[in-house]
Motif scaffolding. Structure first.
Motif, PDB file in Angstrom:
ATOM      1  N   ALA A   1       0.761  -1.244  -0.068  1.00  0.00           N
ATOM      2  CA  ALA A   1      -0.026   0.079   0.103  1.00  0.00           C
ATOM      3  C   ALA A   1       0.911   1.178  -0.142  1.00  0.00           C
ATOM      4  O   ALA A   1       1.907   1.374   0.834  1.00  0.00           O
ATOM      5  CB  ALA A   1      -1.057  -0.022   1.212  1.00  0.00           C
ATOM      6  N   VAL A   2       0.285   2.233  -0.702  1.00  0.00           N
ATOM      7  CA  VAL A   2       1.062   3.818  -0.836  1.00  0.00           C
ATOM      8  C   VAL A   2       0.212   4.597  -0.194  1.00  0.00           C
ATOM      9  O   VAL A   2      -0.932   4.689  -0.456  1.00  0.00           O
ATOM     10  CB  VAL A   2       1.372   3.750  -2.299  1.00  0.00           C
ATOM     11  N   CYS A   3       0.739   5.403   0.918  1.00  0.00           N
ATOM     12  CA  CYS A   3       0.192   6.326   1.393  1.00  0.00           C
ATOM     13  C   CYS A   3      -0.343   7.518   0.453  1.00  0.00           C
ATOM     14  O   CYS A   3       0.419   8.128  -0.341  1.00  0.00           O
ATOM     15  CB  CYS A   3       0.978   7.232   2.616  1.00  0.00           C
ATOM     16  N   PRO A   4      -1.556   7.868   0.325  1.00  0.00           N
ATOM     17  CA  PRO A   4      -2.168   8.929  -0.541  1.00  0.00           C
ATOM     18  C   PRO A   4      -1.623  10.312  -0.246  1.00  0.00           C
ATOM     19  O   PRO A   4      -1.635  11.138  -1.044  1.00  0.00           O
ATOM     20  CB  PRO A   4      -3.666   8.941  -0.268  1.00  0.00           C
TER      21      PRO A   4
ATOM     22  N   MET B   1       1.384   1.921   5.536  1.00  0.00           N
ATOM     23  CA  MET B   1       0.113   2.018   6.041  1.00  0.00           C
ATOM     24  C   MET B   1      -0.397   0.872   6.863  1.00  0.00           C
ATOM     25  O   MET B   1      -0.275  -0.485   6.647  1.00  0.00           O
ATOM     26  CB  MET B   1      -0.776   1.822   4.928  1.00  0.00           C
ATOM     27  N   MET B   2      -0.956   1.081   8.121  1.00  0.00           N
ATOM     28  CA  MET B   2      -1.590   0.017   8.724  1.00  0.00           C
ATOM     29  C   MET B   2      -2.705   0.096   8.956  1.00  0.00           C
ATOM     30  O   MET B   2      -3.429   1.243   9.191  1.00  0.00           O
ATOM     31  CB  MET B   2      -0.581   0.113  10.190  1.00  0.00           C
ATOM     32  N   VAL B   3      -3.692  -0.929   9.337  1.00  0.00           N
ATOM     33  CA  VAL B   3      -5.069  -0.916   9.568  1.00  0.00           C
ATOM     34  C   VAL B   3      -5.355  -1.542  10.741  1.00  0.00           C
ATOM     35  O   VAL B   3      -4.725  -2.527  11.134  1.00  0.00           O
ATOM     36  CB  VAL B   3      -5.661  -1.543   8.195  1.00  0.00           C
TER      37      VAL B   3
ATOM     38  N   CYS C   1       3.677   9.677   8.051  1.00  0.00           N
ATOM     39  CA  CYS C   1       3.234  11.063   8.116  1.00  0.00           C
ATOM     40  C   CYS C   1       1.870  11.176   8.906  1.00  0.00           C
ATOM     41  O   CYS C   1       1.352  12.229   8.784  1.00  0.00           O
ATOM     42  CB  CYS C   1       2.837  11.694   6.745  1.00  0.00           C
ATOM     43  N   LYS C   2       1.422  10.023   9.597  1.00  0.00           N
ATOM     44  CA  LYS C   2       0.245  10.108  10.252  1.00  0.00           C
ATOM     45  C   LYS C   2      -1.062  10.388   9.541  1.00  0.00           C
ATOM     46  O   LYS C   2      -2.238  10.559  10.197  1.00  0.00           O
ATOM     47  CB  LYS C   2       0.381  11.005  11.387  1.00  0.00           C
TER      48      LYS C   2
END
Length: 67
Positions: free
Chosen positions: A12-15, A23-25, A39-40
């Motif tokens: 996954a790539v941070c938008p 990215m964590m879910v 980047c939070k």
């Protein structure tokens, strides 16, 4: 006291910052939460938002749509 299990989303790539594999879910009160550890950037998605994307005869663990 309950411990929330957080998982990374492989590939996954941070938008927001475009960092890959950051990215964590996890779930909070039946809501899927996704956050970038770099980047939070933070996003929440309820089950009603997910249901409209599910096709008949499929089982879905979760859908993540970067904004």
């Amino acid at each position: 006291m309950s411990v929330t299990r957080k998982r990374f989303i492989a590939g996954a790539v941070c938008p927001s910052c475009n960092a890959m594999d950051s990215m964590m879910v996890w779930r909070e009160d039946q809501v899927e939460v996704v956050e970038c550890v770099k980047c939070k950037h933070y996003q929440r998605q309820t089950e009603q938002q997910v249901e409209k994307h599910v096709r008949a005869q499929e089982q879905v663990i979760g859908i993540f749509h970067p904004e």
